[in-house]
Design a protein around this motif. Structure first.
Motif, PDB file in Angstrom:
ATOM      1  N   VAL A  54       0.828  -1.206   0.000  1.00 39.75           N
ATOM      2  CA  VAL A  54       0.000   0.000   0.000  1.00 39.75           C
ATOM      3  C   VAL A  54       0.866   1.261   0.000  1.00 39.75           C
ATOM      4  CG1 VAL A  54      -1.746   1.290   1.301  1.00 39.75           C
ATOM      5  CG2 VAL A  54      -1.912  -1.193   1.114  1.00 39.75           C
ATOM      6  N   ALA A  55       2.007   1.219   0.649  1.00 42.39           N
ATOM      7  CA  ALA A  55       2.877   2.397   0.735  1.00 42.39           C
ATOM      8  C   ALA A  55       3.691   2.619  -0.528  1.00 42.39           C
ATOM      9  CB  ALA A  55       3.810   2.260   1.935  1.00 42.39           C
ATOM     10  N   VAL A  56       4.032   1.562  -1.283  1.00 46.91           N
ATOM     11  CA  VAL A  56       4.858   1.747  -2.479  1.00 46.91           C
ATOM     12  C   VAL A  56       4.043   2.034  -3.725  1.00 46.91           C
ATOM     13  CG1 VAL A  56       6.819   0.409  -1.606  1.00 46.91           C
ATOM     14  CG2 VAL A  56       5.081  -0.728  -2.988  1.00 46.91           C
ATOM     15  N   VAL A  57       2.755   1.741  -3.733  1.00 44.80           N
ATOM     16  CA  VAL A  57       1.925   2.000  -4.917  1.00 44.80           C
ATOM     17  C   VAL A  57       1.914   3.487  -5.279  1.00 44.80           C
ATOM     18  CG1 VAL A  57      -0.458   1.946  -5.797  1.00 44.80           C
ATOM     19  CG2 VAL A  57       0.546  -0.090  -4.790  1.00 44.80           C
ATOM     20  N   PRO A  58       1.729   4.408  -4.319  1.00 45.72           N
ATOM     21  CA  PRO A  58       1.768   5.826  -4.699  1.00 45.72           C
ATOM     22  C   PRO A  58       3.124   6.267  -5.250  1.00 45.72           C
ATOM     23  CG  PRO A  58       0.808   5.581  -2.511  1.00 45.72           C
ATOM     24  CD  PRO A  58       1.343   4.248  -2.915  1.00 45.72           C
ATOM     25  N   VAL A  59       4.200   5.694  -4.757  1.00 46.27           N
ATOM     26  CA  VAL A  59       5.537   6.036  -5.252  1.00 46.27           C
ATOM     27  C   VAL A  59       5.680   5.565  -6.698  1.00 46.27           C
ATOM     28  CG1 VAL A  59       8.007   5.643  -4.927  1.00 46.27           C
ATOM     29  CG2 VAL A  59       6.529   5.966  -2.938  1.00 46.27           C
ATOM     30  N   PHE A  60       5.263   4.331  -6.965  1.00 47.34           N
ATOM     31  CA  PHE A  60       5.308   3.777  -8.316  1.00 47.34           C
ATOM     32  C   PHE A  60       4.451   4.619  -9.263  1.00 47.34           C
ATOM     33  CE2 PHE A  60       3.486   1.025 -11.602  1.00 47.34           C
ATOM     34  CZ  PHE A  60       4.627   0.507 -12.182  1.00 47.34           C
ATOM     35  N   ALA A  61       3.222   4.906  -8.850  1.00 52.41           N
ATOM     36  CA  ALA A  61       2.311   5.689  -9.693  1.00 52.41           C
ATOM     37  C   ALA A  61       2.853   7.095  -9.941  1.00 52.41           C
ATOM     38  CB  ALA A  61       0.927   5.763  -9.042  1.00 52.41           C
ATOM     39  N   ALA A  62       3.425   7.711  -8.934  1.00 57.51           N
ATOM     40  CA  ALA A  62       3.974   9.063  -9.091  1.00 57.51           C
ATOM     41  C   ALA A  62       5.114   9.075 -10.099  1.00 57.51           C
ATOM     42  CB  ALA A  62       4.450   9.603  -7.739  1.00 57.51           C
ATOM     43  N   ALA A  63       5.968   8.059 -10.063  1.00 53.82           N
ATOM     44  CA  ALA A  63       7.085   7.989 -11.009  1.00 53.82           C
ATOM     45  C   ALA A  63       6.589   7.804 -12.434  1.00 53.82           C
ATOM     46  CB  ALA A  63       8.033   6.857 -10.625  1.00 53.82           C
ATOM     47  N   VAL A  64       5.667   6.872 -12.637  1.00 58.09           N
ATOM     48  CA  VAL A  64       5.160   6.583 -13.984  1.00 58.09           C
ATOM     49  C   VAL A  64       4.382   7.775 -14.537  1.00 58.09           C
ATOM     50  CG1 VAL A  64       3.616   5.097 -15.327  1.00 58.09           C
ATOM     51  CG2 VAL A  64       5.132   4.094 -13.609  1.00 58.09           C
ATOM     52  N   VAL A  65       3.473   8.303 -13.743  1.00 54.29           N
ATOM     53  CA  VAL A  65       2.659   9.438 -14.202  1.00 54.29           C
ATOM     54  C   VAL A  65       3.525  10.687 -14.363  1.00 54.29           C
ATOM     55  CG1 VAL A  65       0.725  10.953 -13.597  1.00 54.29           C
ATOM     56  CG2 VAL A  65       0.530   8.495 -13.263  1.00 54.29           C
ATOM     57  N   GLY A  66       4.492  10.890 -13.485  1.00 58.31           N
ATOM     58  CA  GLY A  66       5.386  12.047 -13.607  1.00 58.31           C
ATOM     59  C   GLY A  66       6.204  12.008 -14.879  1.00 58.31           C
ATOM     60  N   ALA A  67       6.816  10.855 -15.169  1.00 65.54           N
ATOM     61  CA  ALA A  67       7.625  10.724 -16.388  1.00 65.54           C
ATOM     62  C   ALA A  67       6.763  10.897 -17.632  1.00 65.54           C
ATOM     63  CB  ALA A  67       8.328   9.375 -16.416  1.00 65.54           C
ATOM     64  N   THR A  68       5.575  10.300 -17.624  1.00 69.55           N
ATOM     65  CA  THR A  68       4.677  10.411 -18.771  1.00 69.55           C
ATOM     66  C   THR A  68       4.192  11.847 -18.945  1.00 69.55           C
ATOM     67  OG1 THR A  68       3.981   8.122 -18.455  1.00 69.55           O
ATOM     68  CG2 THR A  68       2.554   9.517 -19.801  1.00 69.55           C
ATOM     69  N   THR A  69       3.892  12.512 -17.853  1.00 71.51           N
ATOM     70  CA  THR A  69       3.457  13.908 -17.924  1.00 71.51           C
ATOM     71  C   THR A  69       4.561  14.796 -18.484  1.00 71.51           C
ATOM     72  OG1 THR A  69       1.953  13.608 -16.061  1.00 71.51           O
ATOM     73  CG2 THR A  69       2.629  15.874 -16.555  1.00 71.51           C
ATOM     74  N   GLY A  70       5.770  14.641 -17.982  1.00 73.37           N
ATOM     75  CA  GLY A  70       6.888  15.447 -18.486  1.00 73.37           C
ATOM     76  C   GLY A  70       7.143  15.230 -19.959  1.00 73.37           C
ATOM     77  N   GLN A  71       7.136  13.959 -20.390  1.00 72.91           N
ATOM     78  CA  GLN A  71       7.369  13.675 -21.801  1.00 72.91           C
ATOM     79  C   GLN A  71       6.221  14.172 -22.668  1.00 72.91           C
ATOM     80  OE1 GLN A  71       8.462   9.609 -22.499  1.00 72.91           O
ATOM     81  NE2 GLN A  71      10.005   9.655 -20.899  1.00 72.91           N
ATOM     82  N   SER A  72       5.007  14.049 -22.173  1.00 74.28           N
ATOM     83  CA  SER A  72       3.851  14.526 -22.934  1.00 74.28           C
ATOM     84  C   SER A  72       3.857  16.045 -23.062  1.00 74.28           C
ATOM     85  CB  SER A  72       2.553  14.053 -22.281  1.00 74.28           C
ATOM     86  OG  SER A  72       2.474  12.640 -22.331  1.00 74.28           O
ATOM     87  N   LEU A  73       4.270  16.737 -22.006  1.00 79.77           N
ATOM     88  CA  LEU A  73       4.374  18.205 -22.093  1.00 79.77           C
ATOM     89  C   LEU A  73       5.437  18.622 -23.105  1.00 79.77           C
ATOM     90  CD1 LEU A  73       4.011  19.239 -18.339  1.00 79.77           C
ATOM     91  CD2 LEU A  73       2.366  19.623 -20.199  1.00 79.77           C
ATOM     92  N   LEU A  74       6.548  17.908 -23.129  1.00 83.90           N
ATOM     93  CA  LEU A  74       7.581  18.192 -24.124  1.00 83.90           C
ATOM     94  C   LEU A  74       7.061  17.903 -25.525  1.00 83.90           C
ATOM     95  CD1 LEU A  74      10.492  19.002 -24.802  1.00 83.90           C
ATOM     96  CD2 LEU A  74      11.136  16.599 -24.464  1.00 83.90           C
ATOM     97  N   PHE A  75       6.364  16.793 -25.695  1.00 83.14           N
ATOM     98  CA  PHE A  75       5.766  16.423 -26.975  1.00 83.14           C
ATOM     99  C   PHE A  75       4.838  17.537 -27.472  1.00 83.14           C
ATOM    100  CE2 PHE A  75       2.405  14.528 -29.513  1.00 83.14           C
ATOM    101  CZ  PHE A  75       3.066  13.650 -30.357  1.00 83.14           C
ATOM    102  N   VAL A  76       3.952  17.998 -26.594  1.00 82.73           N
ATOM    103  CA  VAL A  76       2.998  19.055 -26.967  1.00 82.73           C
ATOM    104  C   VAL A  76       3.718  20.365 -27.264  1.00 82.73           C
ATOM    105  CG1 VAL A  76       1.113  20.504 -26.070  1.00 82.73           C
ATOM    106  CG2 VAL A  76       1.037  18.022 -25.798  1.00 82.73           C
ATOM    107  N   ALA A  77       4.738  20.697 -26.485  1.00 83.87           N
ATOM    108  CA  ALA A  77       5.482  21.943 -26.722  1.00 83.87           C
ATOM    109  C   ALA A  77       6.167  21.924 -28.084  1.00 83.87           C
ATOM    110  CB  ALA A  77       6.510  22.163 -25.613  1.00 83.87           C
ATOM    111  N   VAL A  78       6.732  20.770 -28.444  1.00 85.69           N
ATOM    112  CA  VAL A  78       7.388  20.664 -29.754  1.00 85.69           C
ATOM    113  C   VAL A  78       6.345  20.688 -30.862  1.00 85.69           C
ATOM    114  CG1 VAL A  78       8.731  19.121 -31.249  1.00 85.69           C
ATOM    115  CG2 VAL A  78       9.430  19.478 -28.878  1.00 85.69           C
ATOM    116  N   ARG A  79       5.261  19.949 -30.685  1.00 86.87           N
ATOM    117  CA  ARG A  79       4.239  19.815 -31.726  1.00 86.87           C
ATOM    118  C   ARG A  79       3.437  21.101 -31.916  1.00 86.87           C
ATOM    119  NH1 ARG A  79       1.005  15.233 -33.346  1.00 86.87           N
ATOM    120  NH2 ARG A  79       3.004  14.380 -33.918  1.00 86.87           N
TER     121      ARG A  79
END
Length: 182
Positions: A54-79
């Motif tokens: 229960v304690a590691v799920v938020p850490v895992f989700a934060a890493a995955v969603v954070g990386a995806t959000t950052g890459q998606s923002l870069l994608f949108v900024a370039v596009r």
């Protein structure tokens, strides 16, 4: 002795929890550079959380969603805004590395985005050529990014749990005083 990065990571995790993991992974995903090594922060957060699912799920989700959000923002900024990352000092992208990433994308398509996100050192580099390719939609890019980031975070989770279980096992076996002395 704990290194300076690990001490900073533990302090951030202790104060801000999964939010710190999200921010660091989002900045890394957007290729803004490393505030501190994301791997160190992630493993420190898992060790701090312990082997409790229960304690590691938020850490895992934060890493995955954070990386995806950052890459998606870069994608949108370039596009959408025609951002040229090679012209910015904030984003450490040079033309040679961008050409190599473009060749990967040309050869393998969107699976290359997922694969590159699962490998340290190449994470996020395909966001720019993917945005430049007219056939790649933002949702398809985000899905490929999410898949690769989940594989990467899963591997880090395994390392973090091994370290956490190793520390807990050592404390149980030898007692807290001996482990603290090490």
């Amino acid at each position: 002795m704990i290194g300076a990065h690990a001490e900073t990571a533990l302090a951030l995790v202790g104060t801000y929890g999964a939010v710190a993991v999200f921010v660091v992974f989002a900045l890394e995903g957007a290729l803004v550079g490393k505030v501190l090594p994301a791997r160190t922060l992630f493993v420190a957060a898992v060790v701090a959380a312990g082997a409790d699912t229960v304690a590691v799920v938020p850490v895992f989700a934060a890493a995955v969603v954070g990386a995806t959000t950052g890459q998606s923002l870069l994608f949108v900024a370039v596009r959408r805004f025609d951002l040229d990352p090679t012209a910015s000092r904030v984003v450490p992208v040079d033309a040679g590395r961008l050409d190599g990433a473009t060749r990967w994308l040309d050869r393998w398509g969107l699976p290359a985005v997922a694969a590159s996100n699962a490998v340290p050192g190449t994470r996020g580099w395909l966001a720019v050529p993917s945005a430049s390719a007219s056939s790649v939609s933002a949702p398809r890019f985000a899905a490929a990014s999410l898949l690769g980031s989940a594989a990467y975070a899963g591997a880090l989770l395994g390392i973090g749990l091994a370290v956490a279980l190793g520390v807990e096992s050592a404390v149980g076996l030898f007692g807290g005083d001996l482990v603290a002395a090490l």
